[in-house]
Enzyme design. Structure first.
Site, PDB file in Angstrom:
ATOM      1  N   SER A  67      34.169  41.139  38.429  1.00 50.16           N
ATOM      2  CA  SER A  67      33.333  40.004  38.854  1.00 50.16           C
ATOM      3  C   SER A  67      33.509  39.598  40.311  1.00 50.16           C
ATOM      4  CB  SER A  67      33.596  38.799  37.966  1.00 50.16           C
ATOM      5  OG  SER A  67      32.907  38.978  36.764  1.00 50.16           O
ATOM      6  N   LYS A  70      30.480  39.948  42.306  1.00 53.54           N
ATOM      7  CA  LYS A  70      29.394  38.945  42.281  1.00 53.54           C
ATOM      8  C   LYS A  70      29.305  38.180  43.600  1.00 53.54           C
ATOM      9  CE  LYS A  70      29.899  38.292  37.266  1.00 53.54           C
ATOM     10  NZ  LYS A  70      30.530  37.472  36.221  1.00 53.54           N
ATOM     11  N   TYR A 194      24.210  46.240  37.313  1.00 52.99           N
ATOM     12  CA  TYR A 194      25.315  45.277  37.209  1.00 52.99           C
ATOM     13  C   TYR A 194      26.624  45.972  36.788  1.00 52.99           C
ATOM     14  CZ  TYR A 194      28.113  41.494  35.195  1.00 52.99           C
ATOM     15  OH  TYR A 194      29.139  40.642  34.878  1.00 52.99           O
ATOM     16  N   TYR A 242      35.457  30.681  36.469  1.00 58.55           N
ATOM     17  CA  TYR A 242      34.827  30.310  35.195  1.00 58.55           C
ATOM     18  C   TYR A 242      35.308  28.939  34.714  1.00 58.55           C
ATOM     19  CZ  TYR A 242      33.977  35.269  35.520  1.00 58.55           C
ATOM     20  OH  TYR A 242      33.622  36.500  35.961  1.00 58.55           O
ATOM     21  N   VAL A 260      37.818  40.463  35.752  1.00 58.97           N
ATOM     22  CA  VAL A 260      38.626  40.803  34.574  1.00 58.97           C
ATOM     23  C   VAL A 260      39.483  42.057  34.771  1.00 58.97           C
ATOM     24  CG1 VAL A 260      37.264  39.627  32.793  1.00 58.97           C
ATOM     25  CG2 VAL A 260      36.729  41.987  33.398  1.00 58.97           C
TER      26      VAL A 260
HETATM   27  N1  GLU Z   1      31.802  43.354  34.040  1.00 57.42           N
HETATM   28  C1  GLU Z   1      32.434  42.217  33.457  1.00 57.42           C
HETATM   29  C2  GLU Z   1      31.522  41.581  32.419  1.00 57.42           C
HETATM   30  O1  GLU Z   1      30.387  41.419  32.686  1.00 57.42           O
HETATM   31  C3  GLU Z   1      32.787  41.234  34.532  1.00 57.42           C
HETATM   32  C4  GLU Z   1      33.465  39.976  34.017  1.00 57.42           C
HETATM   33  C5  GLU Z   1      34.569  39.480  34.923  1.00 57.42           C
HETATM   34  O2  GLU Z   1      35.098  40.219  35.742  1.00 57.42           O
HETATM   35  O3  GLU Z   1      34.939  38.308  34.795  1.00 57.42           O
HETATM   36  O4  GLU Z   1      31.912  41.253  31.346  1.00 57.42           O
END
Ligand code: GLU
Length: 307
Positions: A67, A70, A194, A242, A260
């Site tokens: 993430s 992003k 993505y 988050y 993650v």
């Molecule tokens: N590719 C992961 C997902 O969409 C990213 C989530 C993350 O890194 O927090 O679940």
């Protein structure tokens, strides 16, 4: 001697302490390729405003940025399309899990922010804008490579394939967004792009260097306007971890974005850009040891956006 001259010793002691304690949290297991990563790993790299790069631990080991991508996708979209993104994505913390579908129904398909999965899927949809996924992915990769001054940054196709095989929640989110007409491309196309952007790999050294433009360091390439840089940092502070964002802000006083894969990009405006990695996660899905390292670094240096 300034405090920063003690930074190499501090980071080495931090790495040694973390390794000897051996409490790592739990690696993400919903993406099979990530479940295979050994949790007993730690690295930290600090790119300073004076051009020094100081590291400790396994700072040349590549990990899946997940993430953290992003942030770069958002930077690319804002540079290319300006503020029109905000018609389709909000700017509020969600207080829910990163892959939650709950608020999306209540709020008619407009995700709370670009860092929860639903918001990131819309951001990727905007970046695609009728182009081949390869082109959108090259744009994100090029932004990261230019930021780091390093072309040796790539996508791990096996991680992308692994998430594609098991990413049922993201499939649900993409279809749900499409039902609200908040995806223009097909869910399949958006998801494929993505999953690949999340599968970009970097070392903490590369992550720290690529984040210099977000921290506004003097030696960073000019990839973002001042206003955009500040706004992205504000979103990292409020939404970057988050439903653990409040706790992270409380503990570090600094904007950060987690993934993650166990990575954290921490920006200290005008002073430093920091890459941290330890794959074991806490209950919010953020690196457990990485969060602690960020907190200890902030305490040692006195860095905080709150003065
Ligand atoms: N590719 C992961 C997902 O969409 C990213 C989530 C993350 O890194 O927090 O679940």
């Amino acid at each position: 001697m300034t405090r920063l001259d003690d930074l190499p010793d501090f980071l080495n002691a931090l790495a040694a302490d973390v390794m000897s304690r051996g409490e790592w949290g739990k690696v993400a297991d919903y993406i099979p390729e990530l479940a295979r990563v050994d949790p007993a790993q730690f690295a930290i790299s600090v790119a300073l405003a004076d051009g020094r790069l100081i590291s400790a631990g396994q700072s040349r080991t590549r990990f899946s940025i997940q993430s953290i991508s992003k942030v770069y996708a958002l930077a690319c979209v804002l540079s290319r399309f300006g503020d029109s993104l905000w018609n389709r994505v909000g700017r509020e913390p969600s207080g829910d899990r990163f892959d939650s579908i709950l608020l999306l129904e209540q709020e008619h398909g407009r995700p709370r922010n670009p860092f929860i999965n639903a918001g990131a899927l819309v951001t990727t949809d905007v970046l695609l804008a009728g182009r081949a996924p390869k082109e959108a992915l090259s744009e994100i990769l090029q932004f990261i490579r230019d930021g780091a001054g390093d072309d040796d940054i790539h996508i791990d196709a096996s991680v992308a394939a692994s998430e594609k095989a098991t990413g049922f929640r993201n499939v649900a989110l993409a279809n749900y967004l499409r039902s609200f007409d908040n995806l223009r491309e097909t869910p399949d196309r958006v998801l494929g792009t993505y999953f690949h952007q999340c599968a970009i790999e970097m070392t903490t050294e590369q992550l720290a260097l690529s984040g210099r433009c977000l921290a506004g360091l003097p030696d960073a390439p000019m990839l973002l306007s001042e206003v955009r840089r500040r706004r992205i940092a504000a979103l990292m502070m409020t939404c970057g971890h988050y439903d653990g964002s409040g706790d992270f802000a409380f503990r570090t006083g600094l904007p950060g974005k987690s993934g993650v894969g166990g990575g954290i990009l921490l920006v200290v405006p005008g002073r430093a850009s920091v890459g941290i990695w330890s794959p074991g996660l806490n209950a919010w899905g953020n690196s457990m040891v990485g969060t602690e390292a960020a907190e200890r670094l902030a305490r040692f240096t006195g860095w905080s956006v709150f003065g």
